[in-house]
Enzyme design. Sequence first.
Site, PDB file in Angstrom:
ATOM      1  N   HIS A 140       0.841  -1.194   0.000  1.00  0.00           N
ATOM      2  CA  HIS A 140       0.000   0.000   0.000  1.00  0.00           C
ATOM      3  C   HIS A 140       0.877   1.245   0.000  1.00  0.00           C
ATOM      4  O   HIS A 140       1.999   1.225   0.496  1.00  0.00           O
ATOM      5  CB  HIS A 140      -0.918  -0.001   1.233  1.00  0.00           C
ATOM      6  CG  HIS A 140      -1.822  -1.184   1.283  1.00  0.00           C
ATOM      7  ND1 HIS A 140      -3.015  -1.231   0.612  1.00  0.00           N
ATOM      8  CD2 HIS A 140      -1.678  -2.392   1.881  1.00  0.00           C
ATOM      9  CE1 HIS A 140      -3.586  -2.416   0.812  1.00  0.00           C
ATOM     10  NE2 HIS A 140      -2.785  -3.130   1.580  1.00  0.00           N
ATOM     11  N   THR A 151      12.884  -9.180   3.562  1.00  0.00           N
ATOM     12  CA  THR A 151      12.570  -7.832   3.090  1.00  0.00           C
ATOM     13  C   THR A 151      13.435  -7.407   1.907  1.00  0.00           C
ATOM     14  O   THR A 151      13.138  -6.406   1.261  1.00  0.00           O
ATOM     15  CB  THR A 151      12.751  -6.798   4.220  1.00  0.00           C
ATOM     16  OG1 THR A 151      14.107  -6.838   4.665  1.00  0.00           O
ATOM     17  CG2 THR A 151      11.807  -7.096   5.384  1.00  0.00           C
ATOM     18  N   LYS A 152      14.527  -8.147   1.655  1.00  0.00           N
ATOM     19  CA  LYS A 152      15.450  -7.821   0.563  1.00  0.00           C
ATOM     20  C   LYS A 152      15.837  -9.096  -0.159  1.00  0.00           C
ATOM     21  O   LYS A 152      15.700 -10.201   0.378  1.00  0.00           O
ATOM     22  CB  LYS A 152      16.707  -7.144   1.118  1.00  0.00           C
ATOM     23  CG  LYS A 152      16.425  -5.807   1.745  1.00  0.00           C
ATOM     24  CD  LYS A 152      17.689  -5.143   2.219  1.00  0.00           C
ATOM     25  CE  LYS A 152      17.325  -3.786   2.835  1.00  0.00           C
ATOM     26  NZ  LYS A 152      18.434  -3.124   3.450  1.00  0.00           N
ATOM     27  N   ARG A 210      18.709 -12.231   6.834  1.00  0.00           N
ATOM     28  CA  ARG A 210      20.042 -11.911   6.323  1.00  0.00           C
ATOM     29  C   ARG A 210      20.796 -13.218   6.112  1.00  0.00           C
ATOM     30  O   ARG A 210      20.499 -14.236   6.743  1.00  0.00           O
ATOM     31  CB  ARG A 210      20.787 -10.994   7.279  1.00  0.00           C
ATOM     32  CG  ARG A 210      21.077 -11.605   8.611  1.00  0.00           C
ATOM     33  CD  ARG A 210      21.576 -10.592   9.642  1.00  0.00           C
ATOM     34  NE  ARG A 210      21.888 -11.215  10.891  1.00  0.00           N
ATOM     35  CZ  ARG A 210      21.026 -11.716  11.758  1.00  0.00           C
ATOM     36  NH1 ARG A 210      19.743 -11.675  11.501  1.00  0.00           N
ATOM     37  NH2 ARG A 210      21.426 -12.263  12.886  1.00  0.00           N
TER      38      ARG A 210
END
Length: 192
Positions: free
Chosen positions: A114, A164-165, A179
Amino acid sequence: MPTEKEKMLAGELYDAQDPQLLAERLRTQGLLQSLNAAPAEQPAERARLLRALLPHAGPAPDVTPPFYCDYGTNITMGDQVFFNFNCTILDVAAVTIGSRTLFGPGVQVYTATHPLDYQERARGLEYAKPIRIGADVWVGGGAIICPGVSIGDRTVIGAGSVVTKDIPADVLAAGNPCRVLRVLRPSPVPGN
Protein backbone atom coordinates in the site's frame (compact mmCIF):
# COMPACT_ATOMS: atom_id res chain seq x y z
CA MET A 1 -6.70 3.95 -20.86
CA PRO A 2 -5.51 0.82 -19.00
CA THR A 3 -7.93 -1.25 -16.96
CA GLU A 4 -7.49 -1.60 -13.21
CA LYS A 5 -6.26 -5.16 -13.79
CA GLU A 6 -3.66 -3.95 -16.31
CA LYS A 7 -2.49 -1.33 -13.80
CA MET A 8 -2.36 -3.96 -11.06
CA LEU A 9 -0.22 -6.33 -13.13
CA ALA A 10 2.07 -3.46 -14.20
CA GLY A 11 2.82 -2.55 -10.57
CA GLU A 12 0.95 0.76 -10.77
CA LEU A 13 -1.55 2.15 -8.29
CA TYR A 14 -4.94 0.57 -8.92
CA ASP A 15 -8.38 0.27 -7.35
CA ALA A 16 -8.75 -3.20 -5.79
CA GLN A 17 -12.54 -2.73 -5.65
CA ASP A 18 -12.80 -2.72 -9.44
CA PRO A 19 -15.73 -5.01 -10.49
CA GLN A 20 -13.55 -7.23 -12.71
CA LEU A 21 -11.01 -7.76 -9.92
CA LEU A 22 -13.76 -8.40 -7.37
CA ALA A 23 -15.30 -11.03 -9.67
CA GLU A 24 -11.93 -12.74 -10.17
CA ARG A 25 -11.25 -12.83 -6.42
CA LEU A 26 -14.76 -14.17 -5.79
CA ARG A 27 -14.11 -17.01 -8.28
CA THR A 28 -10.83 -17.79 -6.51
CA GLN A 29 -12.50 -17.76 -3.09
CA GLY A 30 -15.01 -20.33 -4.33
CA LEU A 31 -12.24 -22.60 -5.62
CA LEU A 32 -10.31 -22.20 -2.36
CA GLN A 33 -13.37 -23.04 -0.30
CA SER A 34 -13.87 -26.22 -2.33
CA LEU A 35 -10.17 -27.16 -2.23
CA ASN A 36 -9.85 -26.57 1.49
CA ALA A 37 -12.96 -28.66 2.16
CA ALA A 38 -12.13 -31.52 -0.26
CA PRO A 39 -11.50 -34.77 1.62
CA ALA A 40 -7.99 -36.22 1.46
CA GLU A 41 -9.59 -39.43 0.17
CA GLN A 42 -10.51 -37.59 -3.05
CA PRO A 43 -7.12 -36.83 -4.63
CA ALA A 44 -8.58 -36.55 -8.14
CA GLU A 45 -10.99 -33.82 -7.00
CA ARG A 46 -8.19 -31.96 -5.22
CA ALA A 47 -6.04 -32.18 -8.36
CA ARG A 48 -8.91 -30.85 -10.51
CA LEU A 49 -9.43 -27.91 -8.16
CA LEU A 50 -5.70 -27.13 -8.08
CA ARG A 51 -5.53 -27.11 -11.90
CA ALA A 52 -8.44 -24.63 -11.98
CA LEU A 53 -6.92 -22.50 -9.21
CA LEU A 54 -3.28 -22.58 -10.40
CA PRO A 55 -3.36 -22.84 -14.20
CA HIS A 56 0.35 -21.96 -14.50
CA ALA A 57 1.62 -24.67 -12.15
CA GLY A 58 3.81 -27.55 -13.23
CA PRO A 59 2.40 -31.06 -13.17
CA ALA A 60 0.97 -32.23 -9.85
CA PRO A 61 1.62 -29.37 -7.43
CA ASP A 62 1.49 -30.68 -3.86
CA VAL A 63 -0.63 -28.33 -1.76
CA THR A 64 -1.76 -29.34 1.73
CA PRO A 65 -4.95 -27.48 2.63
CA PRO A 66 -5.78 -25.02 3.92
CA PHE A 67 -4.21 -22.84 1.25
CA TYR A 68 -5.04 -19.23 0.39
CA CYS A 69 -4.33 -16.83 -2.48
CA ASP A 70 -5.86 -13.75 -4.10
CA TYR A 71 -6.12 -14.88 -7.73
CA GLY A 72 -4.05 -18.02 -8.39
CA THR A 73 -3.67 -16.99 -12.02
CA ASN A 74 -0.65 -14.80 -11.19
CA ILE A 75 1.29 -17.73 -9.69
CA THR A 76 3.70 -19.62 -11.94
CA MET A 77 5.49 -22.64 -10.52
CA GLY A 78 7.66 -25.46 -11.74
CA ASP A 79 7.44 -29.18 -11.05
CA GLN A 80 7.24 -30.78 -7.62
CA VAL A 81 6.52 -27.62 -5.63
CA PHE A 82 5.22 -28.39 -2.12
CA PHE A 83 3.13 -26.20 0.19
CA ASN A 84 2.54 -27.40 3.74
CA PHE A 85 -0.55 -26.43 5.79
CA ASN A 86 -1.85 -22.87 5.96
CA CYS A 87 0.25 -21.08 3.32
CA THR A 88 -0.91 -17.76 1.86
CA ILE A 89 0.12 -16.11 -1.41
CA LEU A 90 -1.14 -12.59 -2.14
CA ASP A 91 -0.57 -12.84 -5.88
CA VAL A 92 -1.63 -9.35 -6.93
CA ALA A 93 1.59 -9.27 -8.99
CA ALA A 94 3.45 -12.21 -10.48
CA VAL A 95 4.81 -14.86 -8.13
CA THR A 96 7.30 -17.17 -9.84
CA ILE A 97 8.43 -20.33 -8.04
CA GLY A 98 11.07 -22.74 -9.34
CA SER A 99 10.83 -26.52 -9.38
CA ARG A 100 11.26 -28.63 -6.24
CA THR A 101 10.77 -25.67 -3.92
CA LEU A 102 9.35 -26.46 -0.48
CA PHE A 103 7.24 -24.22 1.77
CA GLY A 104 6.83 -25.02 5.46
CA PRO A 105 3.54 -24.47 7.28
CA GLY A 106 2.22 -20.95 7.56
CA VAL A 107 4.51 -19.35 4.97
CA GLN A 108 3.20 -16.02 3.66
CA VAL A 109 4.16 -14.56 0.27
CA TYR A 110 3.02 -10.97 -0.20
CA THR A 111 3.23 -9.09 -3.51
CA ALA A 112 0.55 -6.65 -2.36
CA THR A 113 1.51 -3.40 -0.69
CA HIS A 114 0.00 0.00 0.00
CA PRO A 115 1.11 3.59 -0.53
CA LEU A 116 2.87 5.34 2.32
CA ASP A 117 0.78 8.44 1.61
CA TYR A 118 -2.35 8.22 3.77
CA GLN A 119 -4.43 10.14 1.21
CA GLU A 120 -3.74 7.53 -1.48
CA ARG A 121 -4.54 4.73 0.99
CA ALA A 122 -7.77 6.54 1.95
CA ARG A 123 -8.79 6.50 -1.73
CA GLY A 124 -8.48 2.69 -1.68
CA LEU A 125 -5.44 2.57 -3.94
CA GLU A 126 -2.81 -0.14 -3.69
CA TYR A 127 -0.06 -1.65 -5.81
CA ALA A 128 2.15 -4.72 -5.93
CA LYS A 129 5.69 -5.86 -6.64
CA PRO A 130 6.50 -9.28 -8.16
CA ILE A 131 8.28 -12.01 -6.22
CA ARG A 132 10.67 -14.61 -7.61
CA ILE A 133 11.65 -17.73 -5.68
CA GLY A 134 14.20 -19.97 -7.37
CA ALA A 135 14.39 -23.74 -7.79
CA ASP A 136 15.26 -26.13 -4.97
CA VAL A 137 14.55 -23.48 -2.30
CA TRP A 138 13.32 -24.44 1.17
CA VAL A 139 11.29 -21.78 3.00
CA GLY A 140 10.88 -22.62 6.68
CA GLY A 141 7.56 -22.48 8.49
CA GLY A 142 6.11 -19.11 9.36
CA ALA A 143 8.43 -17.16 7.06
CA ILE A 144 7.12 -13.98 5.43
CA ILE A 145 8.33 -12.96 1.97
CA CYS A 146 7.72 -9.26 1.31
CA PRO A 147 6.84 -7.51 -1.98
CA GLY A 148 9.50 -7.30 -4.69
CA VAL A 149 11.87 -9.89 -3.19
CA SER A 150 13.90 -12.46 -5.13
CA ILE A 151 15.33 -15.59 -3.53
CA GLY A 152 18.07 -17.44 -5.40
CA ASP A 153 18.18 -21.12 -6.32
CA ARG A 154 19.01 -23.72 -3.65
CA THR A 155 18.70 -21.23 -0.79
CA VAL A 156 17.24 -22.09 2.62
CA ILE A 157 15.17 -19.48 4.47
CA GLY A 158 14.95 -20.15 8.21
CA ALA A 159 11.62 -20.58 9.96
CA GLY A 160 10.00 -17.34 11.10
CA SER A 161 12.18 -15.14 8.89
CA VAL A 162 10.93 -11.89 7.40
CA VAL A 163 12.49 -11.55 3.94
CA THR A 164 12.57 -7.83 3.09
CA LYS A 165 15.45 -7.82 0.56
CA ASP A 166 16.80 -10.09 -2.16
CA ILE A 167 18.62 -13.21 -0.97
CA PRO A 168 21.26 -14.79 -3.28
CA ALA A 169 21.52 -18.42 -4.37
CA ASP A 170 23.14 -21.15 -2.30
CA VAL A 171 22.89 -19.58 1.16
CA LEU A 172 21.25 -20.13 4.51
CA ALA A 173 19.42 -16.94 5.49
CA ALA A 174 17.29 -16.25 8.56
CA GLY A 175 16.08 -13.60 10.95
CA ASN A 176 13.99 -10.47 11.08
CA PRO A 177 15.02 -8.90 8.86
CA CYS A 178 16.31 -11.98 7.04
CA ARG A 179 20.04 -11.91 6.32
CA VAL A 180 22.60 -14.36 4.99
CA LEU A 181 24.11 -16.48 7.77
CA ARG A 182 26.39 -18.65 5.66
CA VAL A 183 27.11 -19.95 2.18
CA LEU A 184 25.83 -23.48 1.63
CA ARG A 185 27.94 -24.17 -1.44
CA PRO A 186 30.01 -21.98 -3.68
CA SER A 187 28.23 -20.70 -6.76
CA PRO A 188 29.47 -22.31 -9.98
CA VAL A 189 32.22 -20.40 -11.78
CA PRO A 190 31.24 -19.69 -15.40
CA GLY A 191 33.35 -21.62 -17.89
CA ASN A 192 34.46 -24.36 -15.47
